[in-house]
Scaffold this motif. Structure first.
Motif, PDB file in Angstrom:
ATOM      1  N   SER A 131      -7.597  -1.260   7.613  1.00 28.67           N
ATOM      2  CA  SER A 131      -6.953  -1.181   5.817  1.00 28.67           C
ATOM      3  C   SER A 131      -7.157  -2.683   5.526  1.00 28.67           C
ATOM      4  O   SER A 131      -7.722  -2.804   4.782  1.00 28.67           O
ATOM      5  CB  SER A 131      -5.204  -1.670   6.471  1.00 28.67           C
ATOM      6  OG  SER A 131      -4.842   0.114   6.621  1.00 28.67           O
ATOM      7  N   ASN A 181     -10.643  -2.217   3.903  1.00 28.31           N
ATOM      8  CA  ASN A 181     -10.746  -1.456   2.443  1.00 28.31           C
ATOM      9  C   ASN A 181     -10.346  -3.241   1.342  1.00 28.31           C
ATOM     10  O   ASN A 181     -10.794  -2.936   0.579  1.00 28.31           O
ATOM     11  CB  ASN A 181      -9.683  -0.787   2.382  1.00 28.31           C
ATOM     12  CG  ASN A 181      -9.706   0.362   3.256  1.00 28.31           C
ATOM     13  OD1 ASN A 181     -10.304   0.417   3.342  1.00 28.31           O
ATOM     14  ND2 ASN A 181      -8.217   0.978   3.445  1.00 28.31           N
ATOM     15  N   LEU A 208      -4.338   0.245   2.232  1.00 26.00           N
ATOM     16  CA  LEU A 208      -3.819   1.878   2.546  1.00 26.00           C
ATOM     17  C   LEU A 208      -4.552   1.973   1.347  1.00 26.00           C
ATOM     18  O   LEU A 208      -4.538   1.817   0.107  1.00 26.00           O
ATOM     19  CB  LEU A 208      -2.538   2.007   3.134  1.00 26.00           C
ATOM     20  CG  LEU A 208      -1.829   2.257   3.720  1.00 26.00           C
ATOM     21  CD1 LEU A 208      -1.756   0.802   4.662  1.00 26.00           C
ATOM     22  CD2 LEU A 208      -0.718   2.776   4.347  1.00 26.00           C
ATOM     23  N   ARG A 209      -5.586   2.715   1.439  1.00 27.11           N
ATOM     24  CA  ARG A 209      -6.226   3.379   0.685  1.00 27.11           C
ATOM     25  C   ARG A 209      -6.249   5.283   1.697  1.00 27.11           C
ATOM     26  O   ARG A 209      -7.031   5.633   2.205  1.00 27.11           O
ATOM     27  CB  ARG A 209      -7.896   2.831   0.756  1.00 27.11           C
ATOM     28  CG  ARG A 209      -7.960   1.731  -0.112  1.00 27.11           C
ATOM     29  CD  ARG A 209      -7.253   1.109  -1.432  1.00 27.11           C
ATOM     30  NE  ARG A 209      -7.185   0.084  -1.615  1.00 27.11           N
ATOM     31  CZ  ARG A 209      -6.357  -0.981  -1.848  1.00 27.11           C
ATOM     32  NH1 ARG A 209      -5.094  -0.542  -1.063  1.00 27.11           N
ATOM     33  NH2 ARG A 209      -6.360  -2.262  -2.321  1.00 27.11           N
ATOM     34  N   SER A 210      -6.123   5.640   0.593  1.00 31.55           N
ATOM     35  CA  SER A 210      -6.604   7.023  -0.275  1.00 31.55           C
ATOM     36  C   SER A 210      -8.234   7.570  -0.319  1.00 31.55           C
ATOM     37  O   SER A 210      -8.415   9.080   0.159  1.00 31.55           O
ATOM     38  CB  SER A 210      -5.307   8.563  -0.493  1.00 31.55           C
ATOM     39  OG  SER A 210      -5.518   8.140  -1.631  1.00 31.55           O
ATOM     40  N   ASP A 255       3.763   1.218  -2.008  1.00 26.71           N
ATOM     41  CA  ASP A 255       3.518   1.562  -3.209  1.00 26.71           C
ATOM     42  C   ASP A 255       3.755   2.153  -4.189  1.00 26.71           C
ATOM     43  O   ASP A 255       3.404   3.548  -4.893  1.00 26.71           O
ATOM     44  CB  ASP A 255       2.038   2.690  -2.043  1.00 26.71           C
ATOM     45  CG  ASP A 255       2.680   3.991  -0.968  1.00 26.71           C
ATOM     46  OD1 ASP A 255       4.117   4.471  -2.064  1.00 26.71           O
ATOM     47  OD2 ASP A 255       2.101   4.776  -0.611  1.00 26.71           O
ATOM     48  N   GLU A 262      -1.627   5.905  -4.655  1.00 31.34           N
ATOM     49  CA  GLU A 262      -2.740   4.650  -5.015  1.00 31.34           C
ATOM     50  C   GLU A 262      -3.226   3.742  -5.844  1.00 31.34           C
ATOM     51  O   GLU A 262      -3.308   2.819  -6.037  1.00 31.34           O
ATOM     52  CB  GLU A 262      -4.247   5.946  -5.055  1.00 31.34           C
ATOM     53  CG  GLU A 262      -5.485   4.945  -4.927  1.00 31.34           C
ATOM     54  CD  GLU A 262      -5.950   5.161  -3.122  1.00 31.34           C
ATOM     55  OE1 GLU A 262      -7.185   4.782  -2.941  1.00 31.34           O
ATOM     56  OE2 GLU A 262      -4.994   5.351  -2.726  1.00 31.34           O
ATOM     57  N   THR A 298      -5.848  10.761   3.814  1.00 33.84           N
ATOM     58  CA  THR A 298      -4.840  10.674   3.794  1.00 33.84           C
ATOM     59  C   THR A 298      -5.065   8.968   4.010  1.00 33.84           C
ATOM     60  O   THR A 298      -5.736   8.283   4.288  1.00 33.84           O
ATOM     61  CB  THR A 298      -3.913  10.868   5.312  1.00 33.84           C
ATOM     62  OG1 THR A 298      -3.202   9.987   6.109  1.00 33.84           O
ATOM     63  CG2 THR A 298      -5.680  10.711   6.929  1.00 33.84           C
ATOM     64  N   GLU A 299      -4.003   7.999   3.989  1.00 34.09           N
ATOM     65  CA  GLU A 299      -4.192   6.828   3.439  1.00 34.09           C
ATOM     66  C   GLU A 299      -3.946   6.094   4.672  1.00 34.09           C
ATOM     67  O   GLU A 299      -3.764   5.067   5.164  1.00 34.09           O
ATOM     68  CB  GLU A 299      -3.264   6.014   2.148  1.00 34.09           C
ATOM     69  CG  GLU A 299      -1.856   6.464   2.466  1.00 34.09           C
ATOM     70  CD  GLU A 299      -1.996   7.689   2.197  1.00 34.09           C
ATOM     71  OE1 GLU A 299      -0.090   8.548   1.957  1.00 34.09           O
ATOM     72  OE2 GLU A 299      -1.892   8.594   1.538  1.00 34.09           O
ATOM     73  N   ARG A 300      -3.835   7.085   5.703  1.00 36.49           N
ATOM     74  CA  ARG A 300      -3.353   6.750   7.100  1.00 36.49           C
ATOM     75  C   ARG A 300      -4.575   7.447   8.687  1.00 36.49           C
ATOM     76  O   ARG A 300      -3.866   8.125   9.067  1.00 36.49           O
ATOM     77  CB  ARG A 300      -1.653   7.255   7.530  1.00 36.49           C
ATOM     78  CG  ARG A 300      -1.001   6.166   7.184  1.00 36.49           C
ATOM     79  CD  ARG A 300      -0.084   6.245   5.891  1.00 36.49           C
ATOM     80  NE  ARG A 300       0.610   5.747   5.496  1.00 36.49           N
ATOM     81  CZ  ARG A 300       1.916   5.575   4.203  1.00 36.49           C
ATOM     82  NH1 ARG A 300       1.361   6.734   4.031  1.00 36.49           N
ATOM     83  NH2 ARG A 300       3.015   4.904   3.809  1.00 36.49           N
TER      84      ARG A 300
END
Length: 440
Positions: free
Chosen positions: A150, A153, A120-122, A95, A130, A308-310
């Protein structure tokens, strides 16, 4: 086949090293392009050497700068290389601005983009990362996603499931690969070697660099207040220069530095830091990548963020979001230190990012696409006479693959008792609600 990889930062190099290895093992032509956005050529070349991977074929030496200036210079340099090299696919990872630049340039040149660690998205649009990861996903043809979450998403953003490949995360491959190199080499950084961490108990490794923390005096005071009371832990803090500067500006650095159980050292090289992480009792961080590394190395993590994106690391039980709240940080740190069952549950959390074969799965997918003639971007030749988006409750035994063939359709979303599922080809749809696109 020729594969080009665009790299811009150390985390990208770290996570792409296993893929670079796998490309070499398969005898595929590789073009390695480094944007040079963070450090000079000598440091960069040394880093590639430390990780035992080839030096870049191109380094465009962008250096630091504003987002606009840096990204623009990257695009100019990457475009020149891509026009000359004509790769079959361009891989970007993560990212960063290099990911954004590489994906934009390649897609506009009609070169397929493969996004490693896609989806991945926060859901925090104040984060430049992002924006970068979302833009890169818009430009991509192949999506190498770490987890089913993921992938979902991306399904929600109308990406076809046929372009999604759940590979796990190359961070697992990288941790295993690089920890062996680190152990073989030993600690090189003098400030870390002097701490004798091999004989140190209760190590808490702290990293903190995100603007939402280090630029906010209230948040910093909450975090430092917790650190102050964790005096039965050895807190090792490789401090980022920008973090040190803001701590000094708020008059907090001397307070933190005066604590006997806090060891503030200069930033560590990756291999030294990996050794430190592996020997830690607890990780306290606002880094995204370190959340992944911690669960891979079986080290409990407390994340100094409110999102968190995790999220998979949290769901799995190896990571807890604590924000900057002093009491929440203390409560969870104490439980890890004093409650052995709680700590073991975190250490033994199942890694959502796989078993370390992500690079193999990624290259398998690319070679399959290439061999089937799918690794290309072309204008459509068939005229679509109709297009309908439908919803249906499936009451028969039928798989995703068979439903799509029989109905000339593409399944978009699947709901099993209200829970979204990934449309794997072999999934039986009986009893599930689906939305699908019907083509004629």
């Amino acid at each position: 086949m020729k594969i080009a990889i665009v790299l811009g930062t150390r985390p990208e190099i770290i996570k792409m090293a296993p893929i670079i290895d796998e490309i070499g093992k398969r005898g595929i032509d590789l073009v390695l392009l480094h944007t040079g956005q963070h450090y000079d050529k000598e440091m960069s070349d040394n880093f590639f050497k430390d990780l035992e991977i080839p030096a870049p074929d191109y380094n465009i030496h962008v250096g630091s700068g504003s987002h606009g200036k840096q990204t623009g210079l990257m695009m100019q340099g990457i475009e020149e290389v891509m026009i000359d090299e004509k790769p079959d696919i361009v891989l970007v990872q993560g990212d960063t601005n290099a990911v954004l630049a590489g994906a934009l340039v390649a897609s506009k040149l009609h070169i397929p983009v493969g996004h490693v660690e896609a989806g991945l998205r926060s859901f925090d649009m104040t984060m430049p990362e992002e924006i970068n990861r979302m833009a890169a996903d818009v430009c991509s043809l192949m999506y190498f996603v770490p987890t089913e979450e993921s992938a979902i998403n991306l399904l929600a953003e109308n990406i076809s499931h046929k372009k999604l490949f759940i590979t796990g995360n190359t961070v697992v491959d990288a941790c295993f690969r690089h920890l062996e190199i680190a152990k073989k080499r030993g600690i090189e950084e003098e400030s870390l070697a002097n701490l004798d961490i091999e004989n140190m108990d209760n190590i808490l490794t702290l990293t903190m660099h995100r603007a939402e923390n280090v630029d906010d005096e209230h948040r910093l005071k909450g975090i430092i207040g917790a650190l102050e009371e964790l005096n039965d832990m050895n807190i090792i803090f490789p401090i980022h220069p920008r973090t040190k500067k803001t701590l000094e500006n708020f008059g907090l650095f001397d307070k933190l530095n005066s604590l006997e159980h806090v060891h503030i050292i200069k930033p560590l090289g990756y291999l030294d830091f990996l050794l430190l992480t592996s020997m830690s009792t607890l990780i306290l961080t606002d880094s995204g990548g370190l959340q992944e590394e911690a669960i891979t190395l079986n080290v409990p993590a407390l994340t100094l963020r409110y999102n968190t994106e995790r999220p998979e690391t949290v769901t799995a039980g190896g990571n807890i979001l604590v924000g900057s709240d002093k009491e929440v940080i203390l409560e969870n740190a104490r439980k890890i230190l004093e409650d052995e069952e709680f700590a073991n549950n975190m250490r033994n959390a199942k890694n959502p990012y796989g078993d370390g074969n992500s690079s193999i799965l990624t290259l398998d997918a690319i070679e399959d696409y290439y061999n089937k003639g799918l690794l290309k971007i072309e204008s459509p030749e068939d005229i679509m006479s109709s297009f309908n988006r439908k919803m249906a409750l499936i009451d028969e035994d039928i798989t995703v693959e068979d439903f799509e063939k029989e109905n000339q359709s593409l399944i978009h979303m699947i709901y099993d008792n209200g829970v979204m599922k990934f449309p794997a080809s072999e999934l039986n749809l009986k009893g599930m609600m689906i939305t699908y696109d019907c083509f004629q």
